[in-house]
Design an enzyme around this catalytic site. Sequence first.
Site, PDB file in Angstrom:
ATOM      1  N   SER A  68      76.844  47.050  32.058  1.00 11.94           N
ATOM      2  CA  SER A  68      77.261  47.931  30.958  1.00 11.94           C
ATOM      3  C   SER A  68      78.294  47.245  30.074  1.00 11.94           C
ATOM      4  O   SER A  68      78.992  46.334  30.505  1.00 11.94           O
ATOM      5  CB  SER A  68      77.864  49.226  31.517  1.00 11.94           C
ATOM      6  OG  SER A  68      76.983  49.824  32.435  1.00 11.94           O
TER       7      SER A  68
HETATM    8  N1  SAH Z   1      77.510  49.460  37.225  1.00 11.37           N
HETATM    9  C1  SAH Z   1      76.593  48.394  36.861  1.00 11.37           C
HETATM   10  C2  SAH Z   1      75.600  48.861  35.831  1.00 11.37           C
HETATM   11  C3  SAH Z   1      74.196  48.583  36.261  1.00 11.37           C
HETATM   12  S1  SAH Z   1      72.925  49.384  35.356  1.00 11.37           S
HETATM   13  C4  SAH Z   1      77.336  47.145  36.471  1.00 11.37           C
HETATM   14  O1  SAH Z   1      78.577  47.187  36.401  1.00 11.37           O
HETATM   15  O2  SAH Z   1      76.711  46.106  36.269  1.00 11.37           O
HETATM   16  C5  SAH Z   1      72.467  50.682  36.467  1.00 11.37           C
HETATM   17  C6  SAH Z   1      71.959  50.278  37.816  1.00 11.37           C
HETATM   18  O3  SAH Z   1      71.569  51.482  38.477  1.00 11.37           O
HETATM   19  C7  SAH Z   1      70.731  49.362  37.846  1.00 11.37           C
HETATM   20  O4  SAH Z   1      71.047  48.223  38.576  1.00 11.37           O
HETATM   21  C8  SAH Z   1      69.656  50.206  38.543  1.00 11.37           C
HETATM   22  O5  SAH Z   1      68.795  49.456  39.383  1.00 11.37           O
HETATM   23  C9  SAH Z   1      70.514  51.152  39.362  1.00 11.37           C
HETATM   24  N2  SAH Z   1      69.845  52.386  39.791  1.00 11.37           N
HETATM   25  C10 SAH Z   1      68.914  53.141  39.147  1.00 11.37           C
HETATM   26  N3  SAH Z   1      68.578  54.206  39.897  1.00 11.37           N
HETATM   27  C11 SAH Z   1      69.311  54.128  41.045  1.00 11.37           C
HETATM   28  C12 SAH Z   1      69.404  54.931  42.218  1.00 11.37           C
HETATM   29  N4  SAH Z   1      68.687  56.049  42.390  1.00 11.37           N
HETATM   30  N5  SAH Z   1      70.259  54.540  43.198  1.00 11.37           N
HETATM   31  C13 SAH Z   1      70.999  53.419  43.070  1.00 11.37           C
HETATM   32  N6  SAH Z   1      70.949  52.616  41.987  1.00 11.37           N
HETATM   33  C14 SAH Z   1      70.123  52.971  40.980  1.00 11.37           C
END
Ligand code: SAH
Length: 200
Positions: A52
Site C-alpha cells: 500500500s
Molecule cells: N499490508 C500489506 C498490503 C498487502 S495488499 C503491505 O503492507 O504490503 C493486501 C493483501 O491481502 C494481499 O497480499 C492479499 O493476498 C491479502 N489477502 C486477500 N484476502 C485475504 C484473506 N482473506 N486473508 C489474508 N490475506 C488476504
Amino acid sequence: MIRFDLEGRGIRDPRVIEAFRKVPRESFVRAGDEAAAYGDFPLPIGCGQTISQPYIVALMTEACRLGGSETVLDVGTGSGYQAAILAELVEKVVTIERIPELHERARKRLEGYENVTCLLGDGGLGWEAESPYDAIVVAAQTPKIPPALLRQLKIGGRLIIPVGDRFSQELLRVTRSDENSWDREFLCGVRFVPLISEAG
Ligand code: SAH
C-alpha cells in the site's frame, strides 16, 4: 516521504512518524523497485498484490490510536511493511496472509521482529487464538465487514477496514463500544485489492 506525504497530509502522531523513520521501506519492495520505494503510491509485490502507499499505511496506523501495550491483528500481510510499522508501535502483532508465496517472503523479511507472528490463512475469519485485539487493520477490500473481525475486537477496540465494491471503498474506523455495539466513522475514500475470504 515523511515530510511531504505523511506530515504534509496531516499525519501527526509522533510515534507513528518515528516508526516510519525506523522501517526501511526499500526492504519490502521487489528487487529493482528500491528507487521507487519512497514514492507515495502502491507498488506491485507479485501474485497480483501490492504494497500500500505510505500515506494510507500511516493513516490506518494512526487511526488505530496505539499507545504501546496493544495486541494488533494485521489482515493481508502482503509485503510485511504494515506489520513492521505496527511492530515498532505495539507489544504484539499477529499478521495473516492467504497467499503462501507472499506469506513465506514476508515471514523471512520479518524474522528480526520478535513481536510479530506471521500466519498463513484466511484473515477474513480473523485469528481467534490470539483474540481479543485492541486493533485490527485490514488491507483488502470487502463489501461487508466480516463478523469474526467485529467479534474479535476488545470492548473499545478499533477495526480499520476498506468497505465497498472492487472499484472504490470507504476506509472506516469501527470502534466496539460494548458487547453488542460498534460505532462507524468514515476516514477517507480508498481503493484496495480484494479480500478473498470464506467470510464473503
Ligand atoms: N499490508 C500489506 C498490503 C498487502 S495488499 C503491505 O503492507 O504490503 C493486501 C493483501 O491481502 C494481499 O497480499 C492479499 O493476498 C491479502 N489477502 C486477500 N484476502 C485475504 C484473506 N482473506 N486473508 C489474508 N490475506 C488476504
